[in-house]
Design a protein around this motif. Sequence first.
Motif, mmCIF file in Angstrom:
data_model
loop_
_atom_site.group_PDB
_atom_site.id
_atom_site.type_symbol
_atom_site.label_atom_id
_atom_site.label_comp_id
_atom_site.label_asym_id
_atom_site.label_seq_id
_atom_site.Cartn_x
_atom_site.Cartn_y
_atom_site.Cartn_z
ATOM 1 N N ALA B 14 0.953 -1.042 -0.417
ATOM 2 C CA ALA B 14 0.478 -0.129 0.327
ATOM 3 C C ALA B 14 1.175 0.996 0.292
ATOM 4 C CB ALA B 14 -0.546 0.012 1.179
ATOM 5 N N PRO B 15 0.623 2.626 -0.524
ATOM 6 C CA PRO B 15 1.638 3.413 -0.844
ATOM 7 C C PRO B 15 2.056 4.109 0.466
ATOM 8 C CG PRO B 15 -0.607 3.954 -1.816
ATOM 9 C CD PRO B 15 -0.522 2.229 -1.133
ATOM 10 N N PRO B 16 1.778 4.110 1.271
ATOM 11 C CA PRO B 16 2.269 4.958 2.526
ATOM 12 C C PRO B 16 3.276 3.644 3.214
ATOM 13 C CG PRO B 16 0.143 4.299 3.533
ATOM 14 C CD PRO B 16 0.530 4.052 1.485
ATOM 15 N N ARG B 17 3.096 3.067 2.565
ATOM 16 C CA ARG B 17 3.714 2.078 3.560
ATOM 17 C C ARG B 17 5.868 1.393 2.783
ATOM 18 N NH1 ARG B 17 -0.822 -1.005 4.349
ATOM 19 N NH2 ARG B 17 -1.766 -0.705 6.209
ATOM 20 N N PHE B 18 4.685 1.139 1.388
ATOM 21 C CA PHE B 18 6.090 1.077 0.230
ATOM 22 C C PHE B 18 6.912 2.130 -0.069
ATOM 23 C CE2 PHE B 18 5.756 0.019 -4.621
ATOM 24 C CZ PHE B 18 7.525 -1.069 -3.953
ATOM 25 N N PHE B 19 6.035 3.214 0.227
ATOM 26 C CA PHE B 19 6.837 4.344 -0.056
ATOM 27 C C PHE B 19 8.217 4.568 1.161
ATOM 28 C CE2 PHE B 19 8.291 9.068 -0.162
ATOM 29 C CZ PHE B 19 8.379 8.978 -1.614
ATOM 30 N N PHE B 253 2.004 -1.162 -12.253
ATOM 31 C CA PHE B 253 2.391 -2.639 -11.724
ATOM 32 C C PHE B 253 0.928 -2.168 -10.132
ATOM 33 C CE2 PHE B 253 6.808 -2.884 -13.864
ATOM 34 C CZ PHE B 253 6.191 -3.904 -14.373
ATOM 35 N N LEU B 254 0.631 -1.434 -10.031
ATOM 36 C CA LEU B 254 0.156 -1.205 -8.897
ATOM 37 C C LEU B 254 -1.251 -0.339 -9.263
ATOM 38 C CD1 LEU B 254 2.353 -0.636 -5.630
ATOM 39 C CD2 LEU B 254 1.013 -2.942 -6.818
ATOM 40 N N ARG B 255 -1.569 0.482 -10.077
ATOM 41 C CA ARG B 255 -2.517 0.840 -10.203
ATOM 42 C C ARG B 255 -3.369 0.297 -11.096
ATOM 43 N NH1 ARG B 255 -3.984 5.801 -7.751
ATOM 44 N NH2 ARG B 255 -2.288 7.015 -7.246
ATOM 45 N N GLY B 256 -4.750 -0.378 -10.339
ATOM 46 C CA GLY B 256 -6.090 -1.029 -11.687
ATOM 47 C C GLY B 256 -6.470 -0.127 -11.595
ATOM 48 N N PRO B 257 -7.887 -0.795 -11.727
ATOM 49 C CA PRO B 257 -9.236 -0.379 -12.458
ATOM 50 C C PRO B 257 -9.512 1.247 -11.528
ATOM 51 C CG PRO B 257 -9.453 -2.373 -12.417
ATOM 52 C CD PRO B 257 -7.585 -1.889 -11.931
ATOM 53 N N ASN B 258 -10.193 2.036 -12.220
ATOM 54 C CA ASN B 258 -10.438 2.807 -11.102
ATOM 55 C C ASN B 258 -9.329 4.127 -10.537
ATOM 56 O OD1 ASN B 258 -13.232 2.635 -12.225
ATOM 57 N ND2 ASN B 258 -13.707 1.748 -9.785
ATOM 58 N N GLN B 259 -7.369 3.735 -11.028
ATOM 59 C CA GLN B 259 -6.857 3.941 -10.358
ATOM 60 C C GLN B 259 -6.890 4.202 -9.221
ATOM 61 O OE1 GLN B 259 -4.689 5.159 -12.643
ATOM 62 N NE2 GLN B 259 -5.453 5.596 -13.913
ATOM 63 N N ASN B 260 -7.393 2.786 -8.628
ATOM 64 C CA ASN B 260 -7.125 2.164 -7.122
ATOM 65 C C ASN B 260 -5.866 1.605 -7.011
ATOM 66 O OD1 ASN B 260 -9.188 3.469 -5.982
ATOM 67 N ND2 ASN B 260 -11.170 1.094 -6.623
ATOM 68 N N PHE B 261 -5.574 1.441 -5.904
ATOM 69 C CA PHE B 261 -4.184 0.429 -5.525
ATOM 70 C C PHE B 261 -4.448 -0.422 -5.512
ATOM 71 C CE2 PHE B 261 -2.536 4.734 -4.673
ATOM 72 C CZ PHE B 261 -1.141 4.667 -5.575
ATOM 73 N N PHE B 262 -3.301 -1.827 -5.495
ATOM 74 C CA PHE B 262 -3.437 -3.046 -5.769
ATOM 75 C C PHE B 262 -2.375 -3.804 -5.211
ATOM 76 C CE2 PHE B 262 -7.440 -1.820 -8.146
ATOM 77 C CZ PHE B 262 -8.459 -3.015 -7.842
#
Lengths: 261, 375
Positions: B14-19, B253-262
């Motif tokens: 998830a972006p905050p953790r990954f970042f 790789f992580l932005r999917g449908p509706n620009q949600n994170f996966f």
Amino acid sequence: MAVLKKLWDYTRNTQLWNSIFRHGPPDTARNRGLVVLTNVFLHLHPVKVRRSGIRLRFTWCMGGITFFLFLVEVATGLLLMFYYHPTVEYAYVDIVDLREQVPLGVMRELHRWGAHAMVITVWLHMLRVFMTGSYKPPREFNWNVGVLLLVLTLLLSFTGYLLPWDQLAMWAVTVGSNMARATPLLGHEGPGSSLLKIGDISLINAGNDARFALLGGRFVGAGALLRFYVLHCVGIPVVAIILMAVHFWRVRKDGGISGPV
Amino acid sequence: MIEALKHSVNWLSAPPRFFTITLAAFFVLLFPGELGPAWLRRLTRPLQTVYRPKVGGIVFAVLGVLFLASCFDPNFALIVLKPDNVPIAAMIFLVAFFVWFGLKEGRRNDALRAAEQPIIEKRESGDGKVMVWPDLVYTEFLCMILWTIFLIVWSICLKAPIEEPANPAKTPNPSKAPWYFLGLQEMLVYYDPWIAGVLLPGLIIVGLCAIPYIDKNPKGNGYFTFKERKPEIAIFLFGFVVLWVWLIIIGTFLRGPNQNFFGPFEYWDAHKLVPLINVDLSQIIWVKWMHTALPRNPILREIFGLTLVAAYFLALPPLLAKRWLKGYYEKLGPTRFHIMMFLGLTMLSLPIKMMLRWTLNMHYVVTVPEIFFNI
Ligand code: HEM
């Protein structure tokens, strides 16, 4: 073997051969120098170079690979142009035909993967130039030429992206070109564009703003396809070739590949 | 067991953790044993060994094996093995490898310098030069042949994709820009289009062009080194790896449908619901903290955000010039220093805004939509 050698020696003494190559076999330092000096392509190089400068561990050969990939793109792109029509009726079917009707056809693959690879190698080349500090004086200007080449490489790839005229192409370019709508002053949704008006008539609207100029229309359609095709096949490559000539020339004039003093 | 592992990877990406992980890894690997309090330095010092060829090789091999193993997961394979994404996956490894390699060469030269021995580039060439024919021309020729073979093999193995014919009436979900522009598309999430799509890309180009004129450090010209130019290398790699390449990875790789994170092992479910509750700083302060309505006057309404932005761009540089970066200020002079500060702070504003969004759901720090001034 002896026959071959004889033939070779004979060839080398013909008027034809000597009219092309004006030096003896490259087995002496003088002739090796002449090989480079008398050939317009090799002449991009100096006659002698610092040993560290041609080591793979130093240049990673990345600039050279980028240039080679550019040449691959030119060659394969030229062949693709024989079969491809930049019109809404034909673009997509031409690509499908290339895919399905040509046995063992790899031109489209070479062109597409070469383009991906070129984008990556330009970045890595820039990384190498940065990590060796090769942008420092006297090479500041050539770094700038490089930055322009980087932008052109991305634009080449971007304009080519549209040409298959499939969903991926059309929507990627829609997303990409939507940003032009927001150009300050010149995009109809950009800041300041509403200030440009005469009386009540606003000068900037969806029918004449920066995005319209890029796409040749209000959306990604026939006009955009033609514009991108022309830019992709002629406009940008011509500028890129000129800048590459400057780039290589400057590598030489700035004292060859950089090295420690 | 493996499922649990996949779940935790999804959770961590998830972006905050990954970042946060990326940032920590970036600084720890760039400056192992050099940053932070004594205990942290002691803790990270062993990481210097990754710059030994053998250890580095093992790390890359392990990463490669993990990557290949991940390809057995159907959700992972679905995205990563898309023909157009294969080169991007390769790009990640290539960038990692060459950053590592450059740093490794630099550290090796630094060690040679410290031992008062000639650095590699010097040792290799001495004062002598070699003939272009045959030494250079043969290398080039070989390189071309190998690349030709490589490209042909790649082209035979991987067919170039073609999707359905273009259809202006049918928007694919997600719609993405070409992969090398995904960093810019990511910025659109945090900034208005004219900033993310026009101003910032322009500043990236200007900033790259400005590098040789701002960097006045005479050392490290024409050879690999780390010690002699640590800050420059750190800033450049931060922009290139942590912002540009990292955002491309996210976008691809992580932005999917509706620009949600996966997560990488998550199915791209078009019905995934993510509540959107972005609020502006003015709302947070006036409404949430002070329990009053937003003031009508835009200047008053935005007073906090305006102060913050002004402090960031206008007060911070002189302050830094007076105190912590005094040495730089004196070396560079006011013009170079302030251009560097403006470009650097603009670059840094992106991760700051990303973090504010992820942690506080912050939309705009300042928003005056009437004049397109939303930051
Ligand atoms: C189409 C893109 C490009 C091509 C074909 C290209 C090609 C080359 C080649 C063949 C060299 C000789 C040394 C080497 O191979 O590393 C070179 C050197 C150089 N390039 Fe590029 N380049 C490109 C883009 C760039 C970019 C994006 C930058 C930087 C932003 C850049 C900056 C430089 C500099 C400063 C040198 C001199 C390096 C030295 O003396 O060590 N180039 N380029």
